[in-house]
Design a protein around this motif. Structure first.
Motif, short mmCIF file in Angstrom:
data_model
loop_
_atom_site.label_atom_id
_atom_site.label_comp_id
_atom_site.label_asym_id
_atom_site.label_seq_id
_atom_site.Cartn_x
_atom_site.Cartn_y
_atom_site.Cartn_z
N LEU A 235 0.81 -1.21 0.00
CA LEU A 235 0.00 0.00 0.00
C LEU A 235 0.85 1.26 0.00
CD1 LEU A 235 -2.76 -1.00 2.61
CD2 LEU A 235 -2.94 -1.03 0.11
N ASN A 236 1.86 1.30 0.85
CA ASN A 236 2.66 2.51 1.01
C ASN A 236 4.14 2.18 0.92
OD1 ASN A 236 0.39 4.24 1.69
ND2 ASN A 236 0.32 3.13 3.63
N SER A 237 4.85 2.91 0.08
CA SER A 237 6.30 2.81 0.02
C SER A 237 6.84 4.13 -0.49
CB SER A 237 6.74 1.66 -0.89
OG SER A 237 6.33 1.89 -2.23
N SER B 40 3.37 7.62 -7.98
CA SER B 40 3.68 6.24 -8.40
C SER B 40 2.66 5.26 -7.84
CB SER B 40 5.07 5.83 -7.91
OG SER B 40 6.06 6.68 -8.41
N ASN B 41 2.34 4.25 -8.62
CA ASN B 41 1.51 3.15 -8.13
C ASN B 41 2.09 1.80 -8.52
OD1 ASN B 41 0.90 2.95 -10.87
ND2 ASN B 41 -1.14 3.89 -10.64
N CYS C 54 11.93 2.11 -0.27
CA CYS C 54 11.96 1.82 1.16
C CYS C 54 10.57 2.01 1.75
CB CYS C 54 12.98 2.73 1.87
SG CYS C 54 12.64 4.49 1.71
N PRO C 55 10.36 1.65 3.03
CA PRO C 55 9.05 1.85 3.66
C PRO C 55 8.65 3.32 3.69
CG PRO C 55 10.37 0.32 4.93
CD PRO C 55 11.27 0.90 3.90
N GLU C 56 7.36 3.55 3.96
CA GLU C 56 6.79 4.89 3.89
C GLU C 56 7.51 5.90 4.77
OE1 GLU C 56 2.41 7.02 4.39
OE2 GLU C 56 2.79 5.08 5.31
#
Length: 242
Positions: free
Chosen positions: A7-9, A22-23, A89-91
């Motif tokens: 979902l989130n990055s 971006s998706n 990387c993570p959100e």
């Protein structure tokens, strides 16, 4: 870390933070399987690892009008035939969090679609360095206005043949009288030792440097020097060993 829904990055390419545009992002790394079958292979195919390759594909919603937007960044990288660091990387992008990164040559850029749809983009890059599974060394949301040093990270020593790779994304530059940012990577057993320094940044952009082993120090960090009148820099960096 358990199973997740993607979902989130955070996605950084050169000077662009592509997170909000971006998706889709995909990283791939592979070795050529070279046939080494012989009469001693007992009837089984024998293969050895050949040349390694890394590829990056990203896509999302098209934006333009600023060096940090996807159209400006992707076109500059493609037309200039230059290398662009990519970091995923993570959100939160906090220091010490998992980061995947590489240095890539942008090989294609596509944008546009059907009437009435959100304008899409897609870019592809071929890695010109290993695909690194490392960590975030500096977060993107902390402005730097004076000299300092980052979080110390216990990455381990470098053995012979290994390298420490560092990707730097300078996202924004503010100030007068030629603001400049110079980032170095240091190792520390008892006192900090400078190992490599990026070219001084006076505008947004991306760079990758590496430090060859062997080095017995286990702890690593970034340090930076800032010059100019009322300077302020936003940058993100990732670090890993291969």
């Amino acid at each position: 870390m358990g199973k997740i829904v993607l979902l989130n990055s955070r996605i950084f390419a050169g000077a662009a933070d592509l997170t909000g545009a971006s998706n889709k992002v995909e990283l791939a790394s592979e070795f050529e399987a070279k046939d080494a079958t012989n009469f001693g292979s007992q009837g089984w195919k024998d293969v050895v690892g050949g040349v390694a390759a890394t590829s990056i594909t990203g896509g999302g919603q098209w934006e333009a009008g600023d060096p940090g937007k996807v159209d400006d960044a992707a076109w500059a990288a493609l037309s200039g035939r230059g290398h662009t660091p990519w970091t995923i990387c993570p959100e939160s992008a906090s220091a010490g969090e998992l980061a995947w990164f590489t240095d890539g040559l942008n090989t294609s850029y596509t944008f546009g679609g059907q009437v009435g749809e959100v304008a899409p983009w897609e870019a592809k890059a071929a890695g010109t360095s290993p695909l690194l599974r490392g960590v975030v060394a500096h977060p993107p949301g902390t402005p730097r206005t004076a000299a300092g040093s980052g979080t110390a990270l216990n990455l381990g020593p470098l053995t012979t043949g290994q390298r420490l790779y560092v990707a730097l994304h300078v996202l924004s530059v503010a100030g007068t009288a030629s603001p400049s940012l110079t980032v170095s990577v240091e190792s520390d057993d008892m006192s900090a030792t400078s190992r490599a320094t990026f070219a001084s940044a006076t505008s947004p952009g991306g760079q990758v440097i590496s430090v060859p082993g062997p080095i017995t120090d286990s702890w690593w960090r970034l340090s930076w020097l800032v010059s100019g009148t009322s300077p302020s820099f936003l940058f993100v960096a990732s670090v890993g060993i291969a």
